[in-house]
Scaffold this active site. Structure first.
Site, PDB file in Angstrom:
ATOM      1  N   SER A 133      32.765  50.499  41.402  1.00 49.02           N
ATOM      2  CA  SER A 133      32.090  51.264  39.948  1.00 49.02           C
ATOM      3  C   SER A 133      31.083  52.213  40.415  1.00 49.02           C
ATOM      4  CB  SER A 133      30.999  49.880  39.382  1.00 49.02           C
ATOM      5  OG  SER A 133      31.857  48.828  39.278  1.00 49.02           O
ATOM      6  N   GLU A 248      43.282  33.299  44.968  1.00 49.57           N
ATOM      7  CA  GLU A 248      42.717  32.506  44.110  1.00 49.57           C
ATOM      8  C   GLU A 248      41.728  33.078  43.083  1.00 49.57           C
ATOM      9  OE1 GLU A 248      40.308  29.013  43.047  1.00 49.57           O
ATOM     10  OE2 GLU A 248      39.638  30.925  44.074  1.00 49.57           O
TER      11      GLU A 248
END
Ligand SMILES: Cc1cc2nc3c(=O)[nH]c(=O)nc-3n(C[C@H](O)[C@H](O)[C@H](O)COP(=O)(O)OP(=O)(O)OC[C@H]3O[C@@H](n4cnc5c(N)ncnc54)[C@H](O)[C@@H]3O)c2cc1C
Length: 395
Positions: A133, A248
């Protein structure tokens, strides 16, 4: 969906619980730990990571050749559920080491990169942060502007990242930077591994409104990164990153930590009297707790659904967004229910002798605000569900 934990998975859950009973301090209260990366907590966080590494659990889903145990998706889910329920710190060595750095390297890394970076992760020796970011690029990450310009055998990095969780304790950074400013935005990004001690890297703390220093601003001023630290192909970083999504990501932690909080609130309601009666007899309190109980079960099953799909080699898309969205909004609802039940003193922080539950709910109320922003905001998740789950057109 057909979910039934196997005998092995049930036994694994019991093994984890026994391990945690043995290894966590007797007075361990998962709800009242400080930031795992604060100077006071970091030694314990690292000690726990070492213990998990010794058991081989830190990287339990990784292939054996890279220091893992090749455990199934459902076993990973059980592991994550227990670790979060018990509030165990150190399970991702900072941010992303086990979640995406290792998995992406296994698929896209060179042999040198794998042998240099995978063992120190499996052995809990190296901590990572994720440098995606920027002040102007969050949801629209592909618009990122930090530049990486080739210069001989190096790339020179300039720019700024923000909200870098665990950047202040990380040894290495997983960096997305623009290598081709003229290409369409998704096609000019590359992925690098950055030694956080490199000259020109400045890490500045950001303290969140709960008073914790978890994330940072990171500045790059002509930082040299050897070309050997480029992961995958130049300008294909966006696509290299996407492979990490196949690992996952059930979101089982949200219901696990909410369950722990709810149990604490139920106990509090039973033990606390208001107007001469236990809170647990107040119909409004009872109904709020019951509603949260239902939502926790829904959240848990949404996450099991994601895990089950992955175990069947299906790609959960809208389903993963549903689990993330529901789980994070649940975290905020549980905090809000806690505040309602605790009443005025619920606003007092740890340290005040009148703060109920040592100020835990107050901290949760503040810290849970960010859960619907981190890792993709609720608006973005709803948009994914609308498009990929409902087949609605792109807005
Ligand atoms: C606790 C926490 C930890 C974080 N850790 C890291 C980290 O380790 N590394 C890292 O790189 N980043 C990290 N982040 C950053 C995080 O990924 C971004 O905050 C997130 O992607 C949102 O980006 P933004 O903050 O720039 O908000 P913006 O993208 O500017 O969004 C502002 C608002 O506009 C809405 N919005 C934006 N686009 C749309 C759209 N297309 N449709 C509808 N609504 C839209 C958003 O939902 C939001 O409400 C972290 C954030 C938090 C809160």
């Amino acid at each position: 969906m057909d979910i039934q934990f196997t005998d092995e998975e049930v036994a694994f859950r019991e093994e984890i619980q026994q391990f945690l009973r043995d290894e966590l301090p007797d007075d361990w209260d998962p709800l009242n730990q400080g930031s795992p990366h604060s100077p006071e907590q970091l030694p314990f966080t690292k000690a726990m990571a070492d213990k998990l590494a010794d058991k081989g659990w830190l990287t339990l889903a990784w292939p054996e050749e890279y220091g893992g145990q090749a455990r199934s998706i459902m076993e990973q889910t059980v592991y994550r559920e227990e670790m979060t329920y018990w509030g165990v710190p150190g399970t991702d060595l900072g941010t992303g080491a086990i979640g995406w750095v290792g998995p992406v390297l296994m698929i896209s890394g060179t042999e040198e990169q794998k042998s240099e970076h995978l063992p120190p992760i499996a052995n809990a020796e190296r901590y990572w942060c994720t440098l995606y970011s920027e002040p102007g690029s969050g949801s629209d990450l592909a618009s990122l502007q930090t530049s990486a310009v080739r210069d001989g055998d190096d790339y020179i990095i300039n720019g700024q990242k923000i909200w870098t969780s665990s950047g202040h304790i990380a040894d290495w950074g997983w960096l997305a930077a623009r290598t081709d400013p003229d290409a369409p935005k998704h096609r000019g990004i590359s992925l690098f591994m950055l030694d956080m001690k490199s000259q020109g890297v400045t890490v500045r703390p950001i303290v969140n409104m709960a008073g914790n220093h978890e994330f940072n601003e990171v500045y790059f001023d002509n930082v040299r990164v050897p070309k050997g630290n480029l992961v995958g192909e130049e300008n294909r970083g966006w696509y290299t990153l996407a492979v990490a999504l196949d690992f996952e990501r059930s979101g089982v932690g949200y219901s696990a930590s909410a369950r722990r909080t709810l149990e604490t609130l139920v106990k509090y309601a039973k033990e606390t009297e208001r107007n001469g009666k236990p809170l647990s007899e107040d119909p409004i309190v009872r109904h709020k707790l019951a509603e949260r109980k239902i939502e926790i079960e829904v959240s848990r099953w949404l996450s099991y659904q994601v895990a089950w799909m992955q175990s069947q080699d299906m790609v959960p898309n809208a389903e993963a967004s549903m689990s993330k969205l529901f789980g994070t909004e649940l975290t905020q609802k549980v905090a809000s229910t806690g505040m309602d039940i605790l009443g005025m003193t619920g606003q007092l922080s740890k340290g005040s002798k009148w703060a109920p539950l040592q100020g835990y709910i107050q901290r949760l109320s503040l810290s849970s605000v960010s859960s619907t922003i981190a890792a993709g905001t609720s608006e973005i998740q709803r948009d994914i569900i609308a498009r990929r789950g409902l087949g609605l057109p792109r807005a």
